[in-house]
Each structure stands twice: as C-alpha cells, then as structure tokens.
Design a protein around this motif. Structure first.
Motif, PDB file in Angstrom:
ATOM      1  N   ALA A  76       0.817  -1.211   0.000  1.00 22.34           N
ATOM      2  CA  ALA A  76       0.000   0.000   0.000  1.00 22.34           C
ATOM      3  C   ALA A  76       0.852   1.262   0.000  1.00 22.34           C
ATOM      4  O   ALA A  76       2.003   1.267   0.437  1.00 22.34           O
ATOM      5  N   ASN A  77       0.237   2.343  -0.481  1.00 27.41           N
ATOM      6  CA  ASN A  77       0.900   3.660  -0.448  1.00 27.41           C
ATOM      7  C   ASN A  77       0.664   4.375   0.879  1.00 27.41           C
ATOM      8  O   ASN A  77       1.555   5.015   1.408  1.00 27.41           O
ATOM      9  N   GLY A  78      -0.570   4.293   1.375  1.00 31.52           N
ATOM     10  CA  GLY A  78      -0.964   5.170   2.469  1.00 31.52           C
ATOM     11  C   GLY A  78      -0.735   4.634   3.876  1.00 31.52           C
ATOM     12  O   GLY A  78      -0.922   5.372   4.854  1.00 31.52           O
ATOM     13  N   LEU A  79      -0.307   3.372   3.990  1.00 30.25           N
ATOM     14  CA  LEU A  79      -0.136   2.789   5.327  1.00 30.25           C
ATOM     15  C   LEU A  79       0.939   3.531   6.112  1.00 30.25           C
ATOM     16  O   LEU A  79       0.795   3.808   7.302  1.00 30.25           O
ATOM     17  N   LYS A  80       2.045   3.813   5.441  1.00 33.86           N
ATOM     18  CA  LYS A  80       3.128   4.618   6.019  1.00 33.86           C
ATOM     19  C   LYS A  80       3.490   5.670   4.981  1.00 33.86           C
ATOM     20  O   LYS A  80       2.888   5.713   3.914  1.00 33.86           O
ATOM     21  N   ASN A  81       4.490   6.486   5.279  1.00 36.76           N
ATOM     22  CA  ASN A  81       4.813   7.561   4.339  1.00 36.76           C
ATOM     23  C   ASN A  81       5.259   6.989   2.979  1.00 36.76           C
ATOM     24  O   ASN A  81       6.209   6.220   2.911  1.00 36.76           O
ATOM     25  N   PRO A  82       4.570   7.346   1.874  1.00 32.42           N
ATOM     26  CA  PRO A  82       4.987   6.849   0.558  1.00 32.42           C
ATOM     27  C   PRO A  82       6.258   7.528   0.044  1.00 32.42           C
ATOM     28  O   PRO A  82       6.747   7.201  -1.041  1.00 32.42           O
ATOM     29  N   ILE A  83       6.758   8.480   0.828  1.00 32.36           N
ATOM     30  CA  ILE A  83       8.027   9.133   0.477  1.00 32.36           C
ATOM     31  C   ILE A  83       8.978   8.879   1.641  1.00 32.36           C
ATOM     32  O   ILE A  83       8.583   8.998   2.808  1.00 32.36           O
ATOM     33  N   LEU A  84      10.205   8.510   1.333  1.00 33.96           N
ATOM     34  CA  LEU A  84      11.141   8.178   2.402  1.00 33.96           C
ATOM     35  C   LEU A  84      11.655   9.439   3.092  1.00 33.96           C
ATOM     36  O   LEU A  84      12.249  10.299   2.466  1.00 33.96           O
ATOM     37  N   ASN A  85      11.407   9.510   4.385  1.00 38.57           N
ATOM     38  CA  ASN A  85      11.939  10.574   5.229  1.00 38.57           C
ATOM     39  C   ASN A  85      12.777   9.940   6.316  1.00 38.57           C
ATOM     40  O   ASN A  85      12.600   8.758   6.634  1.00 38.57           O
ATOM     41  N   SER A  86      13.595  10.737   6.964  1.00 42.49           N
ATOM     42  CA  SER A  86      14.256  10.240   8.175  1.00 42.49           C
ATOM     43  C   SER A  86      13.185  10.116   9.265  1.00 42.49           C
ATOM     44  O   SER A  86      12.096  10.704   9.159  1.00 42.49           O
ATOM     45  N   GLN A  87      13.514   9.384  10.334  1.00 39.18           N
ATOM     46  CA  GLN A  87      12.540   9.245  11.428  1.00 39.18           C
ATOM     47  C   GLN A  87      12.256  10.616  12.055  1.00 39.18           C
ATOM     48  O   GLN A  87      11.120  10.907  12.433  1.00 39.18           O
ATOM     49  N   ALA A  88      13.287  11.489  12.119  1.00 40.50           N
ATOM     50  CA  ALA A  88      13.083  12.826  12.707  1.00 40.50           C
ATOM     51  C   ALA A  88      12.104  13.631  11.853  1.00 40.50           C
ATOM     52  O   ALA A  88      11.220  14.316  12.385  1.00 40.50           O
ATOM     53  N   ASP A  89      12.238  13.536  10.526  1.00 43.47           N
ATOM     54  CA  ASP A  89      11.342  14.294   9.641  1.00 43.47           C
ATOM     55  C   ASP A  89       9.907  13.781   9.750  1.00 43.47           C
ATOM     56  O   ASP A  89       8.954  14.557   9.814  1.00 43.47           O
ATOM     57  N   ASP A  90       9.756  12.448   9.785  1.00 39.89           N
ATOM     58  CA  ASP A  90       8.406  11.876   9.933  1.00 39.89           C
ATOM     59  C   ASP A  90       7.804  12.276  11.281  1.00 39.89           C
ATOM     60  O   ASP A  90       6.610  12.584  11.376  1.00 39.89           O
ATOM     61  N   ALA A  91       8.630  12.284  12.326  1.00 43.41           N
ATOM     62  CA  ALA A  91       8.123  12.651  13.662  1.00 43.41           C
ATOM     63  C   ALA A  91       7.654  14.101  13.649  1.00 43.41           C
ATOM     64  O   ALA A  91       6.631  14.438  14.247  1.00 43.41           O
ATOM     65  N   PHE A  92       8.372  14.965  12.952  1.00 46.18           N
ATOM     66  CA  PHE A  92       7.978  16.373  12.882  1.00 46.18           C
ATOM     67  C   PHE A  92       6.592  16.484  12.225  1.00 46.18           C
ATOM     68  O   PHE A  92       5.705  17.187  12.714  1.00 46.18           O
ATOM     69  N   ILE A  93       6.404  15.748  11.127  1.00 44.90           N
ATOM     70  CA  ILE A  93       5.122  15.819  10.408  1.00 44.90           C
ATOM     71  C   ILE A  93       4.000  15.262  11.302  1.00 44.90           C
ATOM     72  O   ILE A  93       2.927  15.865  11.424  1.00 44.90           O
ATOM     73  N   ARG A  94       4.265  14.139  11.961  1.00 49.75           N
ATOM     74  CA  ARG A  94       3.242  13.559  12.853  1.00 49.75           C
ATOM     75  C   ARG A  94       2.869  14.538  13.956  1.00 49.75           C
ATOM     76  O   ARG A  94       1.712  14.631  14.351  1.00 49.75           O
ATOM     77  N   ILE A 101       0.742  10.508   9.087  1.00 46.82           N
ATOM     78  CA  ILE A 101       1.882  10.833   8.229  1.00 46.82           C
ATOM     79  C   ILE A 101       1.394  11.528   6.965  1.00 46.82           C
ATOM     80  O   ILE A 101       2.167  12.037   6.168  1.00 46.82           O
ATOM     81  N   ARG A 102       0.065  11.594   6.829  1.00 53.40           N
ATOM     82  CA  ARG A 102      -0.493  12.188   5.603  1.00 53.40           C
ATOM     83  C   ARG A 102      -0.560  13.700   5.763  1.00 53.40           C
ATOM     84  O   ARG A 102      -1.501  14.237   6.345  1.00 53.40           O
ATOM     85  N   SER A 103       0.426  14.350   5.214  1.00 51.00           N
ATOM     86  CA  SER A 103       0.527  15.800   5.357  1.00 51.00           C
ATOM     87  C   SER A 103      -0.201  16.505   4.226  1.00 51.00           C
ATOM     88  O   SER A 103      -0.310  17.725   4.216  1.00 51.00           O
ATOM     89  N   ILE A 104      -0.714  15.713   3.278  1.00 49.07           N
ATOM     90  CA  ILE A 104      -1.233  16.306   2.047  1.00 49.07           C
ATOM     91  C   ILE A 104      -2.182  15.289   1.392  1.00 49.07           C
ATOM     92  O   ILE A 104      -1.898  14.092   1.410  1.00 49.07           O
ATOM     93  N   ASP A 105      -3.297  15.770   0.851  1.00 48.98           N
ATOM     94  CA  ASP A 105      -4.285  14.836   0.294  1.00 48.98           C
ATOM     95  C   ASP A 105      -4.050  14.646  -1.193  1.00 48.98           C
ATOM     96  O   ASP A 105      -4.851  15.069  -2.039  1.00 48.98           O
ATOM     97  N   VAL A 106      -2.942  13.997  -1.502  1.00 49.33           N
ATOM     98  CA  VAL A 106      -2.514  13.852  -2.875  1.00 49.33           C
ATOM     99  C   VAL A 106      -2.486  12.352  -3.196  1.00 49.33           C
ATOM    100  O   VAL A 106      -2.278  11.523  -2.308  1.00 49.33           O
ATOM    101  N   THR A 107      -2.738  12.019  -4.481  1.00 47.58           N
ATOM    102  CA  THR A 107      -2.950  10.605  -4.834  1.00 47.58           C
ATOM    103  C   THR A 107      -1.828   9.642  -4.404  1.00 47.58           C
ATOM    104  O   THR A 107      -2.129   8.524  -4.010  1.00 47.58           O
ATOM    105  N   PRO A 108      -0.547  10.020  -4.458  1.00 44.19           N
ATOM    106  CA  PRO A 108       0.463   9.053  -4.020  1.00 44.19           C
ATOM    107  C   PRO A 108       0.346   8.649  -2.541  1.00 44.19           C
ATOM    108  O   PRO A 108       0.945   7.662  -2.118  1.00 44.19           O
ATOM    109  N   PHE A 109      -0.440   9.398  -1.741  1.00 48.74           N
ATOM    110  CA  PHE A 109      -0.644   9.027  -0.335  1.00 48.74           C
ATOM    111  C   PHE A 109      -1.899   8.169  -0.157  1.00 48.74           C
ATOM    112  O   PHE A 109      -2.260   7.821   0.959  1.00 48.74           O
ATOM    113  N   MET A 110      -2.593   7.866  -1.253  1.00 50.90           N
ATOM    114  CA  MET A 110      -3.906   7.208  -1.136  1.00 50.90           C
ATOM    115  C   MET A 110      -3.878   5.775  -1.652  1.00 50.90           C
ATOM    116  O   MET A 110      -3.049   5.416  -2.478  1.00 50.90           O
TER     117      MET A 110
END
Ligand code: HEM
Length: 433
Positions: A76-94, A101-110
């Motif tokens: 799946a795309n949307g289960l986790k971030n479909p773009i690779l970030n560091s754990q620190a970057d993902d934590a910031f977004i969360r 982890i969905r910071s944006i409602d764009v098709t690659p996240f769905m």
C-alpha cells in the motif's frame, strides 16, 4: 517495524547509504548507480538499516518493481509515508498532524477506493485525445523558449536558464495560471522537491535535524494558500482550464473538499515540473557525452520518440516511492512481514541488465528498450505521462534542428535529493545551426 534481519538479507552499510541517502544522488554516476549495480547482482531485494531511518527493503530489479506495484492491496501507499523521510522528519510531520503521516491529500498518499475515486476525476483530462488538443499551444511555447535560449549568445546554464522554465510554463499554461505568478509557482515547486537540499531550504530551518520535514510542511502550507483564491474564482466563474476542471470536480454530485483540490494542484504542479525539467536537462548532458546520439537524431528526426523514452529511462528523475506491506507475503523468496517498508528504486530498475542487456548504462537511441520503470507501474503509474511525452517530443523537435553543437562549459551539479530531481546546474557552450 518488522523487517527480518537475516544476515543474508542485510545490505552492507556503505552500499545502503549510497542507494538511500539524498547526498549520494549528487554524484549518481560514481555513488548511486554502482551501488544499485552491486545490489542487482548480489542482493536485489535486500534490507537497508541506516541510522535515523526505518529499516527498508530496497527493490532494485525491474520485475520486482512491477510485481510490487501491481498489487496495491498487498503493497500500500498510504499505510506509512509513501516518500522516504528520516525518522526525525516523519516525527515532525506527525507532531503537526496529530499523528498522521499524511501531510497532504494527494494521490500518491492514497489507496483504493479513495485513490480510484480521486484519480478518476481528472483522468479524462489526461487521456491522449485531450492532451493532443494542446499540441499547438505547447509548440508555440517551445519555439519561444528555444528562441530565448539561442539568444544567450552561445553560453548559458541549461538547467537554470532553460530546463526549469519551459516545463513550468507548460504546466502554468495547462492550469490557466497567469504568467505573472511564475516566480511564486517556481519557488514553491523548487522548495517542494528540494526539501533535502540545504540550497533550496528556507534559511531559518537549514541544519535543524528535521529540516526536510519542516521544509516540506512549509511548502505545502504556501501552496494551499496560493491556490485557495484560484479555487474560489474557478468555482464562481468556471473556465476550460485544468484548474477549473479540478476546482469543479464532483463526487456524488457534491463539489470535492478543497483539501482534495489542493492535493491535485500540488501533485500536478510539482510532479509535472521537476520531473520533465530534470529529464530534459539530463538528456542534454547525455547527448553532450554521447554526441553520436545527438547526430543520429538530428539526421533522422523520426527517432525523437525513442529519444524521449530513452531520456526518461536513462535520467529516471523520480528516484523512489515507498510501499508498505498490508499483510505477510513473499517476494523473490523473501518472507515479507506486515508493515515492512519497500523503497522502489526506479533508477535501478531502469539499469537492470536482465531487461536492458549488458549495455543498460549506455544512452542509446538506436535500440528499442521496451518497457521501462521511469513512469512507474500499476494504479499509481504517472498520470501525466502523455503530457510529459508531448512536451519533451515537441521541445526536441524544435531545439535539435537549431543546434550545430553543444558542449560542457563547467561542472554539472545535481540536487541533493533521493526523491525527485536531477541536474540543477548544467553550464553549456553551444553553436546555432
Ligand atoms: C518525464 C516526466 C515524468 C516522469 C519521469 C514521471 C514519473 C512519475 C512516477 C515514477 C510516478 C509514481 C508512479 C508510481 O508510484 O508507480 C508519477 C506519479 C505521478 N505523476 Fe508523473 N512523471 C513525469 C511527469 C509528469 C507530469 C508532466 C505530470 C502532470 C502534468 C505528472 C503527474 C503525476 C501525478 C499526478 C502522479 C501521481 C499518480 C498517482 O499517485 O496516482 N507527472 N510520475
């Protein structure tokens, strides 16, 4: 994160870093591509464990990319971030989204059914028949841009002075955005894909451990703000342009929420800009390094379609998307566990010797390479590929006959990114035909 850690699957640290980290892509010829070659030969679906990142499977063979991408219910795309970030970057977004982890409602996240419903809204617009309608407009733009390039008096930075502007102008024309907004849209798209490149980041966030996460969310907020008024305008006064098609999309008779409109605009503006520009600039470098290929096409312009496909394969401007396993599965004999993450390494698939032969690293318009990984596969396959092909074909048709010669006039420099990008500077010297 459940990735198994058998020593057989584990990728040596140096290779893993060369394939995964954004800085490696600044020297792709000497760092990233040799690492991918090693992986294809020795550990084509291995596990990268890099400090600061979740463990990841690196998918380096074309067949495995196809297998995984064609099973969206398992990968799946949307289960986790479909773009690779560091754990620190993902934590910031969360932290900002309250846990998602969905910071944006764009098709690659769905994933389906949401992905199917949203993508379908603008699918007709991207079909070949509709895209063809824009040929004359795009050709007029390409001619103007080539005239502008040739006015540079024999020297320019092909990336900065040309490569970035033409695709942006095409996208803005299709959207129906006013030309005076060009600097704003240019800045937004550059920030969006330059989130790992300190030169593209806003000064106040450079060097923070989660700088990429901050850069990403700041770029999204600015995009949303920019497009808000356009959505209201197009809803009040619908037009024929793509902006209006998105703004007035409906599901079950109801206008879609603005967050979905913003997602579509951002996807098209960003995915449609840097990808094409990186491919065009990369193809020029490839032709500088292989002047025989340039001559071949100039002598026989019917090779232009092949030049377009070979450029996309060879440059591979999209470096990865991620997938996550929704259930236990098996790929290439590896036992995959639910939750495992996969980095789809498109540039590696595009050099796969098993598919493209021992000369897969060559830039060669004389052979028909067949299916490549540049646009991805399956339900998320690039939605704008017909636009990208049209835009590049027309540009080559207008540019190549007017070039007598072109050569390097300085050192090419690449963007620091493991997501989307390529050459950010290509100093060239050229002669008009
Ligand atoms: C040479 C140019 C381009 C390349 C190499 C490229 C490549 C890609 C790739 C690899 C993906 C992800 C596919 C996957 O997950 O399997 C993608 C997605 C996408 N691209 Fe492109 N792209 C290009 C140009 C464009 C253009 C010009 C547009 C729009 C005008 C566009 C719009 C999109 C959109 C909307 C998606 C998301 C599709 C989805 O998730 O359903 N792309 N592209």
């Amino acid at each position: 994160m459940t990735v198994t850690t058998s020593t057989e699957a584990l990728i040596p640290d140096e290779i893993a870093r060369a394939a995964v980290l954004p800085e490696s892509y600044m020297d792709e010829k000497n760092v990233t591509y040799p690492a991918f070659k090693w992986l294809r030969e020795n550990n084509p679906l291995g596990i990268a464990k890099i400090d600061g990142f979740d463990p990841l499977y690196l998918v380096t063979k074309l067949d495995d990319l196809i297998t995984i991408e064609r099973q969206p219910e398992v990968f799946a795309n949307g289960l986790k971030n479909p773009i690779l970030n560091s754990q620190a970057d993902d934590a910031f977004i969360r932290g900002l989204t309250g846990g998602s982890i969905r910071s944006i409602d764009v098709t690659p996240f769905m994933d389906p059914p949401e992905h199917t419903a949203i993508r379908r809204l603008i699918n007709p617009w991207f079909r070949p028949g509709n895209v063809k309608r824009f040929s004359d407009q795009v050709r007029a733009l390409a001619r103007r841009e080539v005239d502008r390039l040739l006015d540079f008096d024999g020297e320019c930075d092909f990336a900065k002075d040309f490569g970035l502007l033409y695709p942006l102008r095409v996208i803005m024309t299709l959207f129906g955005l006013p030309p005076e907004d060009e600097p704003v849209v240019m800045k937004l798209t550059q920030e969006f894909f330059g989130t790992n490149d300190p030169e593209e980041q806003r000064e106040e966030i450079q060097l923070t451990p989660d700088a990429a996460g901050r850069a990403w969310t700041a770029a999204i907020a600015s995009f949303n703000e920019y497009f808000h008024q356009h959505t209201l305008d197009r809803r009040a006064n619908p037009t024929e342009d793509l902006l209006s098609v998105v703004a007035n999309s409906r599901i079950d008779g109801e206008l879609i929420e603005e967050r979905y409109c913003n997602g579509q605009y951002i996807a098209i503006a960003t995915a449609g800009h840097d990808t094409t520009s990186a491919t065009l600039v990369g193809s020029i470098l490839a032709m500088i390094e292989n002047p025989d290929q340039l001559r071949l096409v100039q002598r026989d312009m019917s090779l232009v379609d092949r030049l377009v496909e070979e450029s996309i394969r060879y440059v591979s401007p999209v470096k990865h998307f991620m997938r996550s396993a929704t259930q236990d599965a098996e790929v290439r004999g590896r036992q995959i566990k639910e939750g495992d993450r996969f980095m789809l390494c498109f540039p590696s698939g595009n050099r796969d010797e098993e598919k493209f032969g021992p000369n897969s690293h060559d830039f060669d318009v004389t052979v028909d390479r067949g299916k490549h990984a540049g646009f991805g596969f399956g339900p998320h396959q690039c939605q704008g590929m017909m636009i990208a092909r049209l835009e590049m074909r027309i540009l080559f048709e207008e540019l190549l006959p007017r070039l007598k010669s072109i050569e390097l006039n300085g050192t090419p420099r690449y963007t620091q990114t493991n997501f989307v990008g390529g050459l950010k500077s290509l100093p060239v010297r050229f002669e008009k035909a």
